[in-house]
Write a protein that holds these residues in place. Structure first.
Motif, PDB file in Angstrom:
ATOM      1  N   LEU A 158      -0.150   7.128   4.592  1.00 33.72           N
ATOM      2  CA  LEU A 158      -1.207   6.537   3.775  1.00 33.72           C
ATOM      3  C   LEU A 158      -2.413   7.465   3.633  1.00 33.72           C
ATOM      4  CD1 LEU A 158      -1.174   2.821   5.012  1.00 33.72           C
ATOM      5  CD2 LEU A 158      -0.389   3.672   2.799  1.00 33.72           C
ATOM      6  N   GLU A 159      -2.588   8.370   4.588  1.00 37.13           N
ATOM      7  CA  GLU A 159      -3.731   9.281   4.544  1.00 37.13           C
ATOM      8  C   GLU A 159      -3.391  10.634   3.945  1.00 37.13           C
ATOM      9  OE1 GLU A 159      -4.938   9.361   8.595  1.00 37.13           O
ATOM     10  OE2 GLU A 159      -5.691   7.287   8.575  1.00 37.13           O
ATOM     11  N   GLU A 160      -2.134  10.808   3.480  1.00 33.03           N
ATOM     12  CA  GLU A 160      -1.771  12.057   2.829  1.00 33.03           C
ATOM     13  C   GLU A 160      -2.634  12.276   1.583  1.00 33.03           C
ATOM     14  OE1 GLU A 160       0.241  14.554   3.377  1.00 33.03           O
ATOM     15  OE2 GLU A 160       1.373  13.856   5.139  1.00 33.03           O
ATOM     16  N   GLU A 163      -3.767  12.764  -2.013  1.00 35.54           N
ATOM     17  CA  GLU A 163      -3.226  12.223  -3.261  1.00 35.54           C
ATOM     18  C   GLU A 163      -3.508  13.162  -4.425  1.00 35.54           C
ATOM     19  OE1 GLU A 163      -4.830   8.348  -3.896  1.00 35.54           O
ATOM     20  OE2 GLU A 163      -4.185   7.579  -1.941  1.00 35.54           O
ATOM     21  N   GLU A 194       2.247   1.676  -3.534  1.00 36.56           N
ATOM     22  CA  GLU A 194       1.198   2.186  -4.427  1.00 36.56           C
ATOM     23  C   GLU A 194       0.870   3.639  -4.098  1.00 36.56           C
ATOM     24  OE1 GLU A 194      -1.887  -0.613  -3.740  1.00 36.56           O
ATOM     25  OE2 GLU A 194      -1.041  -2.148  -5.086  1.00 36.56           O
ATOM     26  N   LYS A 195       0.906   3.965  -2.813  1.00 37.78           N
ATOM     27  CA  LYS A 195       0.616   5.334  -2.382  1.00 37.78           C
ATOM     28  C   LYS A 195       1.643   6.308  -2.933  1.00 37.78           C
ATOM     29  CE  LYS A 195      -1.365   8.501   0.281  1.00 37.78           C
ATOM     30  NZ  LYS A 195      -2.796   8.867   0.259  1.00 37.78           N
ATOM     31  N   ARG A 215       0.917   7.597  -6.195  1.00 36.33           N
ATOM     32  CA  ARG A 215      -0.259   8.467  -6.304  1.00 36.33           C
ATOM     33  C   ARG A 215      -0.053   9.815  -5.617  1.00 36.33           C
ATOM     34  NH1 ARG A 215      -2.822   3.610  -4.552  1.00 36.33           N
ATOM     35  NH2 ARG A 215      -3.242   4.588  -2.522  1.00 36.33           N
ATOM     36  N   MET A 216       1.139  10.000  -5.039  1.00 34.42           N
ATOM     37  CA  MET A 216       1.396  11.231  -4.293  1.00 34.42           C
ATOM     38  C   MET A 216       1.773  12.368  -5.235  1.00 34.42           C
ATOM     39  SD  MET A 216       0.972  10.678  -1.056  1.00 34.42           S
ATOM     40  CE  MET A 216       2.011  11.787  -0.125  1.00 34.42           C
ATOM     41  N   GLU A 218       0.822  -1.206   0.000  1.00 34.62           N
ATOM     42  CA  GLU A 218       0.000   0.000   0.000  1.00 34.62           C
ATOM     43  C   GLU A 218       0.859   1.259   0.000  1.00 34.62           C
ATOM     44  OE1 GLU A 218      -2.801  -0.117   3.182  1.00 34.62           O
ATOM     45  OE2 GLU A 218      -3.902  -1.834   2.358  1.00 34.62           O
ATOM     46  N   LEU A 219       1.981   1.227   0.749  1.00 35.18           N
ATOM     47  CA  LEU A 219       2.894   2.370   0.760  1.00 35.18           C
ATOM     48  C   LEU A 219       3.500   2.590  -0.619  1.00 35.18           C
ATOM     49  CD1 LEU A 219       4.682   1.809   4.183  1.00 35.18           C
ATOM     50  CD2 LEU A 219       3.305   3.800   3.573  1.00 35.18           C
TER      51      LEU A 219
END
Length: 610
Positions: A348-350, A352, A132-133, A136-137, A129-130
């Motif tokens: 993870l909640e930053e 996107e 993939e995140k 998307r950042m 998840e990190l």
């Protein structure tokens, strides 16, 4: 995109300050519980096996006490001449005890095996998840943080989570079960002795509570400074040549030592306080042993309990203090786990990147029309750097963007590729606002060659093929020939199969640039972006590359950011930028004839050359 390199603006920024507690312990732990709770069948089995293993282990001392009593009574009978030791009965008791311990060990193995699997699956999922995140950042996130800080979330924090979770969950279950089980067994032997043994609890609780309170902030501080040390080490290694060139080794070492000292101080304090619990609890436990031994001897002589019960009770007193110590250690691990979890979930909640409309415009088969309509932009709303940018580009045109450093040239390219969105105005590709495209498909339409080359660890063949993964070896070689890279590649040991190291320092800067240009040629994108692409090559190679790039750019919309104005004399449109605005535009001859800002720039370069 043939070159995903981005500008980097390293800043030592960390949202969690030294000594700060997790902002929301319950929220972070709640998310961790939900992560673990997704394994609906495995987690209950772990709990059942852990409880079963603990119960069988707790019963053991009581049964062993029966064997001791049997030996004591047998000896007493033998001395009195009324009987002897019943070894058969003792053998059956010990055999049964052996079976209990074997079953306890087997269940313990099963719960450990299952919990290790759950832990690894959870950490695997987190890292996935990190990863993939990260893709998307927004670009702005990475331009405001060091790479090492982001890397620390994926490595150190996830490792801390995995290690703590693997120990915390099972140890919490076994400790609570042990305390309850031991308490029941102690009461079954002697309520009075149990009361005496429990008198040590307030003292134990007081000591443990104080240690946890003091160590909590140091565990958080340790995790924070570990991320800072990683970031600093990564910066110093990646920029070692610059550090050496400016003779800043001592300063770099001094800055590292400052952060490392802070990490050392917080780490040794947290570990010292954590390790202090064991000797303190041992001392308190020994006090309990003395009291139990004195009272047990008195009760045995009075015939209230058996001799074997004293042995069992002393073992239970030891088992009773041990899980209290473990619970205290678990509490420390939970603090460390919560601090790491908070950093992971915070990332993870930053926010996107917005990908675009729910029904996006297709980015395939673009013609290459590009229109900038009154573009206004600033990296911060109160600091505008592009004031009013308007330009219209036809398919196949070569557009050069020139101007002094800080004029906004590279920013225009970032806006075109939607690394950032405009504050007002619009950028249109083939008549569609770029915000109507999804970011990834839009960027696939662009080929890039940047001044800051980007190559990864792998062969030269693989690095060029990165532009189009399905390209054949022949197509890769043809692209290298078009970029005039084929000749020097053949002279390298291994040729196209030569392995580039992580920094690609085993080839020269000019050779790296040629490889990235070959990659752009292979990608064959509709719109090209060249950010001072020939800045790192000699004049002869520059001429060869320029001719190859001219062939590549035929029929394709091209944006060229150039400082050496001699390389863009044949551009269809030259946009001259200053302070975020286009102050002149036209072709080379028209701008020279005006005798304005461009003419001054061009003439000053040739005067310097002369």
């Amino acid at each position: 995109m043939s070159n995903p390199s981005i500008n980097r603006r390293p800043m030592h920024k960390n949202r969690m300050q030294a000594g700060e507690k997790p902002k929301n312990f319950k929220k972070s732990m709640g998310k961790m519980i939900r992560y673990i709770g997704s394994y609906k069948f495995a987690v209950p089995l772990v709990m059942i096996f852990a409880i079963g293993s603990t119960i069988f282990n707790v019963i053991g001392p009581k049964i062993l006490g029966k064997a001791t009593t049997e030996v004591f009574q047998g000896l007493a009978a033998k001395i009195a001449g009324t009987g002897s030791i019943d070894f058969t009965r003792i053998g059956r008791i010990l055999l049964f005890l052996l079976g209990l311990y074997a079953l306890s060990a087997f269940l313990g193995f099963l719960q450990s095996y299952l919990m290790s699997g759950i832990t690894q699956k959870v950490t695997f999922r987190m890292r996935k998840e990190l990863s993939e995140k990260i893709n998307r950042m927004p670009l702005g996130y990475f331009e405001s943080r060091t790479y090492g800080e982001v890397l620390s979330r994926v490595t150190n924090d996830v490792d801390t989570l995995g290690q703590s979770m693997n120990q915390c969950v099972t140890q919490l279950i076994t400790s609570v079960t042990t305390i309850i089980g031991v308490l029941v067994m102690m009461l079954s032997i002697s309520p009075l002795m149990t009361l005496i043994a429990l008198l040590i609890l307030p003292l134990s609780t007081f000591l443990v509570g104080n240690i946890i309170k003091r160590s909590q902030k140091f565990f958080q501080s340790q995790q924070e400074y570990l991320g800072k040390v990683n970031g600093q080490v990564e910066e110093m290694f990646s920029g070692h040549n610059v550090v050496a060139a400016f003779n800043r080794e001592e300063r770099a070492i001094r800055e590292f030592n400052e952060v490392n000292d802070q990490l050392y101080n917080s780490a040794w304090k947290s570990q010292f306080l954590s390790g202090l619990m064991q000797p303190l609890m041992t001392f308190v436990g020994n006090l309990g042993y003395v009291a139990v031994a004195i009272l047990g001897g008195f009760l045995a002589s009075a015939g209230t309990i058996q001799v074997g019960d004293i042995q069992s009770f002393i073992q239970y007193v030891k088992q009773f203090t041990q899980p209290i110590t473990q619970l205290a250690q678990v509490s420390n691990m939970f603090q460390s786990m919560a601090a790491a979890a908070e950093r992971v979930f915070e990332f993870l909640e930053e926010e996107e990147e917005e990908q675009g409309d729910s029904i996006p415009v297709a980015a395939e088969d673009l013609k290459g029309f590009v229109d900038f309509e009154h573009v206004r932009f600033g990296y911060q709303p109160d600091k505008i750097i592009i004031n009013d940018f308007t330009a219209h580009v036809q398919p196949g045109q070569k557009v050069a963007i020139v101007g002094p450093t800080g004029a906004g040239k590279t920013t225009i390219i970032k806006l075109l590729m939607r690394f950032y969105d405009v504050n007002s105005g619009s950028i249109r590709v083939d008549g569609h606002d770029v915000r109507e495209f999804q970011r990834s498909p839009l960027r696939e339409a662009f080929g890039m060659v940047l001044q800051d080359t980007w190559l990864f660890k792998g062969t030269i063949m693989e690095n060029i093929r990165y532009g189009r993964l399905d390209a054949t070896d022949e197509e890769v070689i043809a692209a290298a020939k078009a970029a005039h890279a084929h000749r020097f590649i053949q002279t390298l040991p291994g040729g196209y199969q030569m392995e580039l190291n992580e920094e690609a320092s085993n080839v020269s800067q000019g050779q790296k640039q040629l490889i990235t240009i070959a990659r752009a040629i292979l990608a064959d994108n509709r719109i090209l972006i060249l950010d001072e692409a020939t800045s790192s090559v000699d004049t002869r190679t520059e001429q060869l590359i320029q001719s190859a790039m001219d062939n590549l750019m035929k029929g394709r919309t091209s944006f060229v950011i150039a400082h050496r104005l001699s390389t863009i004399r044949d551009a269809d449109i030259i946009l001259v930028m200053k302070d975020g605005d286009i102050i002149e535009q036209g072709n080379h001859e028209e701008l020279l004839a005006k005798g304005g800002f461009y003419a001054n720039l061009y003439n000053s370069q040739f005067e310097q050359t002369a």
